[in-house]
Each structure stands twice: as structure tokens, then as C-alpha cells.
Write a protein that holds these residues in place. Structure first.
Motif, PDB file in Angstrom:
ATOM      1  N   VAL A 206      32.681  35.620  51.319  1.00 44.09           N
ATOM      2  CA  VAL A 206      33.688  35.317  52.338  1.00 44.09           C
ATOM      3  C   VAL A 206      35.084  35.690  51.847  1.00 44.09           C
ATOM      4  O   VAL A 206      36.044  35.661  52.620  1.00 44.09           O
ATOM      5  N   CYS A 207      35.216  36.021  50.556  1.00 44.85           N
ATOM      6  CA  CYS A 207      36.509  36.395  49.984  1.00 44.85           C
ATOM      7  C   CYS A 207      36.315  37.524  48.974  1.00 44.85           C
ATOM      8  O   CYS A 207      35.195  37.777  48.512  1.00 44.85           O
ATOM      9  N   GLN A 208      37.420  38.161  48.641  1.00 42.73           N
ATOM     10  CA  GLN A 208      37.422  39.178  47.585  1.00 42.73           C
ATOM     11  C   GLN A 208      38.128  38.625  46.362  1.00 42.73           C
ATOM     12  O   GLN A 208      39.049  37.809  46.467  1.00 42.73           O
ATOM     13  N   ARG A 209      37.709  39.085  45.196  1.00 42.61           N
ATOM     14  CA  ARG A 209      38.333  38.624  43.946  1.00 42.61           C
ATOM     15  C   ARG A 209      39.472  39.558  43.551  1.00 42.61           C
ATOM     16  O   ARG A 209      39.341  40.783  43.609  1.00 42.61           O
ATOM     17  N   VAL A 210      40.589  38.960  43.154  1.00 51.75           N
ATOM     18  CA  VAL A 210      41.718  39.708  42.600  1.00 51.75           C
ATOM     19  C   VAL A 210      41.966  39.170  41.198  1.00 51.75           C
ATOM     20  O   VAL A 210      42.098  37.955  41.008  1.00 51.75           O
ATOM     21  N   THR A 211      42.009  40.065  40.211  1.00 57.62           N
ATOM     22  CA  THR A 211      42.157  39.653  38.813  1.00 57.62           C
ATOM     23  C   THR A 211      43.536  40.033  38.303  1.00 57.62           C
ATOM     24  O   THR A 211      44.016  41.150  38.536  1.00 57.62           O
ATOM     25  N   LEU A 212      44.170  39.098  37.596  1.00 58.03           N
ATOM     26  CA  LEU A 212      45.471  39.375  37.005  1.00 58.03           C
ATOM     27  C   LEU A 212      45.320  40.358  35.854  1.00 58.03           C
ATOM     28  O   LEU A 212      44.280  40.384  35.184  1.00 58.03           O
ATOM     29  N   PRO A 213      46.343  41.182  35.605  1.00 61.32           N
ATOM     30  CA  PRO A 213      46.295  42.067  34.428  1.00 61.32           C
ATOM     31  C   PRO A 213      46.107  41.246  33.159  1.00 61.32           C
ATOM     32  O   PRO A 213      46.613  40.127  33.033  1.00 61.32           O
ATOM     33  N   VAL A 214      45.372  41.801  32.202  1.00 63.57           N
ATOM     34  CA  VAL A 214      45.092  41.092  30.953  1.00 63.57           C
ATOM     35  C   VAL A 214      46.371  40.968  30.132  1.00 63.57           C
ATOM     36  O   VAL A 214      47.121  41.924  29.963  1.00 63.57           O
ATOM     37  N   ASP A 215      46.613  39.755  29.660  1.00 65.19           N
ATOM     38  CA  ASP A 215      47.759  39.490  28.787  1.00 65.19           C
ATOM     39  C   ASP A 215      47.387  39.936  27.369  1.00 65.19           C
ATOM     40  O   ASP A 215      46.412  39.442  26.798  1.00 65.19           O
ATOM     41  N   PRO A 216      48.143  40.873  26.765  1.00 63.85           N
ATOM     42  CA  PRO A 216      47.803  41.347  25.408  1.00 63.85           C
ATOM     43  C   PRO A 216      47.726  40.215  24.389  1.00 63.85           C
ATOM     44  O   PRO A 216      46.982  40.305  23.416  1.00 63.85           O
ATOM     45  N   ALA A 217      48.479  39.156  24.636  1.00 65.40           N
ATOM     46  CA  ALA A 217      48.455  38.028  23.697  1.00 65.40           C
ATOM     47  C   ALA A 217      47.161  37.222  23.812  1.00 65.40           C
ATOM     48  O   ALA A 217      46.789  36.517  22.873  1.00 65.40           O
ATOM     49  N   PHE A 218      46.507  37.316  24.980  1.00 67.81           N
ATOM     50  CA  PHE A 218      45.251  36.591  25.200  1.00 67.81           C
ATOM     51  C   PHE A 218      44.236  37.548  25.832  1.00 67.81           C
ATOM     52  O   PHE A 218      43.907  37.437  27.018  1.00 67.81           O
ATOM     53  N   PRO A 219      43.736  38.524  25.074  1.00 70.31           N
ATOM     54  CA  PRO A 219      42.873  39.565  25.656  1.00 70.31           C
ATOM     55  C   PRO A 219      41.561  39.032  26.224  1.00 70.31           C
ATOM     56  O   PRO A 219      40.980  39.658  27.105  1.00 70.31           O
ATOM     57  N   ALA A 220      41.090  37.894  25.740  1.00 78.55           N
ATOM     58  CA  ALA A 220      39.804  37.361  26.217  1.00 78.55           C
ATOM     59  C   ALA A 220      39.959  36.556  27.511  1.00 78.55           C
ATOM     60  O   ALA A 220      38.973  36.227  28.152  1.00 78.55           O
ATOM     61  N   ARG A 221      41.186  36.235  27.875  1.00 78.87           N
ATOM     62  CA  ARG A 221      41.413  35.390  29.047  1.00 78.87           C
ATOM     63  C   ARG A 221      41.468  36.245  30.313  1.00 78.87           C
ATOM     64  O   ARG A 221      42.287  37.156  30.412  1.00 78.87           O
ATOM     65  N   LYS A 222      40.590  35.937  31.254  1.00 74.71           N
ATOM     66  CA  LYS A 222      40.587  36.645  32.536  1.00 74.71           C
ATOM     67  C   LYS A 222      40.804  35.627  33.649  1.00 74.71           C
ATOM     68  O   LYS A 222      40.011  34.699  33.811  1.00 74.71           O
ATOM     69  N   ILE A 223      41.894  35.810  34.381  1.00 77.06           N
ATOM     70  CA  ILE A 223      42.255  34.870  35.442  1.00 77.06           C
ATOM     71  C   ILE A 223      42.226  35.611  36.773  1.00 77.06           C
ATOM     72  O   ILE A 223      42.775  36.712  36.901  1.00 77.06           O
ATOM     73  N   SER A 224      41.581  35.005  37.750  1.00 75.56           N
ATOM     74  CA  SER A 224      41.466  35.651  39.061  1.00 75.56           C
ATOM     75  C   SER A 224      41.632  34.618  40.160  1.00 75.56           C
ATOM     76  O   SER A 224      41.624  33.405  39.917  1.00 75.56           O
ATOM     77  N   TYR A 225      41.786  35.115  41.365  1.00 74.86           N
ATOM     78  CA  TYR A 225      41.869  34.261  42.539  1.00 74.86           C
ATOM     79  C   TYR A 225      41.175  34.966  43.691  1.00 74.86           C
ATOM     80  O   TYR A 225      40.772  36.132  43.580  1.00 74.86           O
ATOM     81  N   ALA A 226      41.009  34.259  44.786  1.00 76.44           N
ATOM     82  CA  ALA A 226      40.299  34.815  45.941  1.00 76.44           C
ATOM     83  C   ALA A 226      41.285  35.145  47.052  1.00 76.44           C
ATOM     84  O   ALA A 226      42.274  34.438  47.254  1.00 76.44           O
ATOM     85  N   VAL A 227      40.992  36.211  47.777  1.00 78.63           N
ATOM     86  CA  VAL A 227      41.844  36.653  48.884  1.00 78.63           C
ATOM     87  C   VAL A 227      40.986  36.876  50.113  1.00 78.63           C
ATOM     88  O   VAL A 227      39.904  37.481  50.036  1.00 78.63           O
ATOM     89  N   ARG A 228      41.479  36.404  51.234  1.00 77.82           N
ATOM     90  CA  ARG A 228      40.830  36.642  52.526  1.00 77.82           C
ATOM     91  C   ARG A 228      41.922  36.907  53.546  1.00 77.82           C
ATOM     92  O   ARG A 228      42.639  36.003  53.950  1.00 77.82           O
ATOM     93  N   GLY A 229      42.062  38.174  53.937  1.00 83.06           N
ATOM     94  CA  GLY A 229      43.172  38.538  54.811  1.00 83.06           C
ATOM     95  C   GLY A 229      44.482  38.324  54.083  1.00 83.06           C
ATOM     96  O   GLY A 229      44.691  38.827  52.973  1.00 83.06           O
ATOM     97  N   ASN A 230      45.389  37.555  54.686  1.00 83.49           N
ATOM     98  CA  ASN A 230      46.645  37.248  54.006  1.00 83.49           C
ATOM     99  C   ASN A 230      46.627  35.851  53.387  1.00 83.49           C
ATOM    100  O   ASN A 230      47.667  35.265  53.113  1.00 83.49           O
ATOM    101  N   ASN A 231      45.399  35.315  53.196  1.00 81.00           N
ATOM    102  CA  ASN A 231      45.226  34.006  52.557  1.00 81.00           C
ATOM    103  C   ASN A 231      44.832  34.184  51.097  1.00 81.00           C
ATOM    104  O   ASN A 231      43.944  34.990  50.779  1.00 81.00           O
TER     105      ASN A 231
END
Length: 465
Positions: A206-231
Motif C-alpha cells: 500500500v506504500c513505497q519505501r524511501v531510504t535516506l542516504p547512508v551516513d558515512p559515520a554510520f554505514p550500517a544504519r539504514k533508515i527509511s519511511y513509507a510514501v503514499r501519494g503526498n503522504n
């Protein structure tokens, strides 16, 4: 509209069914089934009636608008009819579902029906097949003999497990154990109140995943959120390892640059305890502190400019909507001095709910109900026989969890609910939470063999119910 079941012993409803059926037979357009093997148009007063189990769709005033008559001696549907102006509303499918459920509860896994040509497409759509044998030719006097093999239908709902098991993995294990031809199953990931919200939305497509660019200081950390339309749906438990909520502000800015205008912030107690101070600073708000670290004044002009025209909604644990107690933090103390009283949900996320209400002009909503509605959980339960709920941690009435609400929805649909967990839980504890049964998984990391053994035990228990 309600579907009522009238057992064969309740003979007073038989006449109402026959009167209804006669009216249906006089209509120009044939309804779902016309006088299957039992021709109601030829009923004579002294002819004995079959021991029908009757399922009737009734209006609130008791008027019958659809009915199904099932003969449990042959497990044959003798009549299925729906008023013409109510056709297309799903009543026929719902009546059939009730007949299937009744048969399965009585450990019979095949239904038969004899239909006329106008009814053939409907029953083919409902996965009945034409039947032919020495005793039952496929067609006789323009009537078609059909049958359906009934399979258990299970819904597997799971909150996140530390070792990666989720609803889809449990479902794949079930399908490896039992062929699809013998058991239907669907999976549905849910949130445990701290993690899994975004994954549940994305897992149900029901949503698409958007992932933030990887922070070089924390290469193992992957943070994302969900997007649906303009939500944008931001799960702030991603900030659990942070010292402040500043990263939450960066998430909002990133989603804003993606074109999002409406923000759903999923709050939990697995976030920093600054009340949203770091998030506000990342969004442009400036604070002045005294020597004790208390806020004495703030400049929100940049914040207002950044967030102009945006909408914020805090999604919190349902129990937080009844807790207005605010934690102690410099931001919360300052807001209490300069702002209005807290509204329901203000205490969620260590006071972040209050910050969203006051400074972002947002509101707090039941996060579990919002998740269930967005992924169409009630529709996924439709026509299921049992709901299996998987959770790794101990579940108590005070726990943050989607599963008790899932069980409540399942009970409304009159299906069996089973809690599956490695945490030691007895039947009485499970019943308080809304579960009919509890099955224990092995403790520690789960293997495919562990899961399949547990699922096999569950299937055996369901067959015995």
C-alpha cells in the motif's frame, strides 16, 4: 443487514423461507439458484421438508432479502436466492460463506449444488466445479451438478521477530508444510507498537519505501519511511539509538523534498526523551537556554516558514489517547507555561504528541486503527476460518501491540483466534487478550523445522475444533 442462522429445529422460519422463495421464482430474472433439487414451486402441503439449515440475510426490521437452505444429510445447497434489487451487494457470496463455515465446523469438506444455466457463472466464480459420475451426470434436464471441496482458510498476522521471522516467512513455512490445494493462507505483517509499522505498510503493497542516504559515520544504519501519494509515514522508533529527535527533523525535511505534504509520525516509547526538541531544531526553530538548561524563549519564524501548508498527525498507541500525563523535559515545561492544556495523546512518545499538537498544529490518532484500515485488515480476514497471531515478546493487557485489536476484529467475524508465541503464556492470559487458544513456539532463534512443527500442531488442533 445481518446474516442469521436458523437450525433445522427452528421450524417456524421454514414457512417464511418458502414464501420468500415463491416470490423469487415469480420474478422475471432468475436469481442465484432456482429450486435446485428441491423445487419449491411444486411444494404440496403434505410433502415432508428436508432438515434444512437456513441462513437468511435480513434487514434490520427482520425482512428476508436473501436466503440459503442447506440439507446437512447430503451437504447439498437446495436453495440460494437474493432479492433482485439487492443483487450485486455480495449477499450471495456471504450466504455461501456461512454454509461453508457450517460444513467445516461439522467436519464435512464438500458441498454440492444443482443449478440452472443462469446460475452457472456465479458458482464457477465461487470455485465450484462441474461434477460427473455414473450416478450424477454433469447435466440433467438443463440442470448442472456441481461441487466444491472446502479448504481451511487461515490468516497469519505477525509482529516483528528479532531473528527476521515475519508473517510472510511463517506463511511460506506453512505452504511448504501443506499444499495450497489443501489449505488457503494469507499473510499480514503488523506493528508491535515500537517497530514494524512502515514494514507492514510496504509489505501489503500500500506504500513505497524511501531510504535516506547512508551516513558515512554510520554505514550500517539504514533508515527509511513509507510514501503514499503526498503522504509520508515516518516511524520514529528509527531514532531509538539517537540521543535526540534531531534525525526525525531530517526525515521530515527529506520527505518534504520528495513532495510530501501530509506527515504521519508513528510515536512509541522507543524514541529519545527530549519531547521533540531536536526535531524542532532540525526544522529551524531556535531556542535560548538559561544556565540550568531550561528554555527561556524561542524563535519559531523559520519553523513556520518551513512547515507552511503541511499537515501533521501523530499515530500513537490507543492507550496513549487516554493518558495526558506529560513527562518532565525542558521543552515540555516551556510549552506548558506558554501553551494550552494537553489534549488526548499528548503524552505519547515522551511528550512528542504534545509538541505536535502545540507547535505543528497536529492531532493524535489511534495508530493501530489507522494501520488496520490502511492495509485493509478486515478485508483480509473476510471468509477466513482462523487467525494465527505471532509475537515474540510476552503479551499483556498493558503491552503495545496490534494483535489484541486484530483478534477483536476476527471475533467480530466469528472466527477462531490463536496466539503463537515463545513467551510463556497460559490459556487464561490469552483469553483476557481476546485469543481462543495459545500455542508456544520454542524459545531462542527459530528454525524452519521448529516453525513447521508448531504449525502442524496448530492444524491438528484446528481439525479437532
Amino acid at each position: 443487514m445481518k446474516i442469521r442462522h436458523y437450525p433445522a429445529a427452528q421450524r417456524q422460519k421454514i414457512q417464511a423461507l418458502l414464501d420468500f422463495s415463491r416470490r423469487m421464482l415469480r420474478t422475471q430474472r432468475q436469481t442465484c439458484v432456482k429450486a435446485c433439487s428441491w423445487d419449491v414451486s411444486e411444494i404440496v402441503p403434505n410433502k415432508p421438508l428436508p432438515p434444512w439449515e437456513i441462513f437468511a440475510a435480513e434487514e434490520d426490521d427482520g425482512q428476508i432479502i436473501g436466503a440459503l437452505a442447506l440439507d446437512p444429510t447430503r451437504w447439498q445447497i437446495d436453495l440460494l436466492a437474493v432479492l433482485q434489487h439487492h443483487q450485486g451487494e455480495g449477499l450471495s457470496s456471504e450466504l455461501l460463506h456461512q454454509a461453508r463455515r457450517f460444513a467445516k465446523k461439522h467436519h464435512h469438506f464438500e458441498l454440492q449444488v444443482i443449478v440452472l444455466m443462469p446460475s452457472l457463472p456465479f458458482f464457477l466464480k465461487e470455485e465450484f466445479t462441474l461434477m460427473s459420475s455414473d450416478h450424477h451426470p454433469v447435466q440433467l434436464q438443463e440442470r448442472f451438478f456441481m461441487r466444491q471441496t472446502l479448504r481451511p482458510r487461515l490468516v497469519l498476522a505477525a509482529e516483528p521477530f528479532d531473528d527476521g521471522w515475519d508473517a510472510r516467512a511463517f506463511n511460506e513455512s506453512l505452504q511448504a508444510l501443506v499444499p495450497i490445494s489443501q489449505c488457503q493462507s494469507v499473510s499480514c505483517n503488523l506493528s508491535d507498537g515500537q517497530h514494524g509499522y512502515v514494514d507492514a505498510l510496504i509489505g501489503q503493497s500500500v506504500c513505497q519505501r524511501v531510504t535516506l542516504p547512508v551516513d558515512p559515520a554510520f554505514p550500517a544504519r539504514k533508515i527509511s519511511y513509507a510514501v503514499r501519494g503526498n503522504n509520508a509515514i515516518l516511524e520514529l522508533s528509527a531514532l531509538a539509538d539517537e540521543t535526540s529527535t534531531r534525525l526525525g527533523g531530517h526525515l521530515i525535511l527529506h520527505a518534504l523534498n520528495q513532495g510530501c505534504r501530509r506527515f504521519y509520525l508513528v510515536l512509541s516509547n522507543a524514541i529519545p526523551q527530549d519531547g521533540g526538541l531536536g526535531m524542532l531544531e532540525a526544522l529551524g526553530m531556535k531556542f535560548v537556554y538559561d544556565d540550568l538548561g531550561e528554555i527561556v524563549r524561542a524563535d519559531d519564524q523559520e519553523l513556520k516558514k518551513t512547515l507552511r501548508g503541511l499537515t501533521f498527525i501523530a499515530l500513537c498507541d490507543p492507550k496513549d489517547l487516554y493518558r495526558n500525563a506529560l513527562p518532565a523535559s525542558p521543552l515540555i515545561r516551556w510549552l506548558q507555561q506558554t501553551s494550552s492544556a494537553a489534549e488526548p495523546g499528548a503524552g505519547a512518545g515522551y511528550g512528542l504528541g504534545y509538541t505536535i499538537q502545540v507547535l505543528l498544529h497536529g492531532k493524535c490518532q489511534d495508530g493501530v486503527a489507522a494501520l488496520m484500515s490502511t492495509i485493509g485488515f478486515r478485508e483480509r480476514l473476510r471468509h477466513a476460518d482462523a487467525l494465527l497471531c505471532f509475537r515474540q515478546k510476552f503479551l499483556s493487557p498493558s503491552s503495545s501491540s496490534s494483535l489484541p485489536q486484530a483478534a477483536a476484529i476476527a471475533h467480530h467475524e466469528d472466527m477462531t483466534t490463536i496466539l503463537v508465541t515463545p513467551a510463556k503464556t497460559n490459556a487464561a492470559q490469552a483469553e483476557i487478550l481476546g485469543f481462543d487458544h495459545v500455542v508456544n513456539l520454542p524459545e531462542g532463534p527459530l528454525s524452519d523445522q521448529d516453525v513447521q512443527k508448531t504449525l502442524s500442531r496448530i492444524l491438528n488442533e484446528l481439525n479437532g475444533l
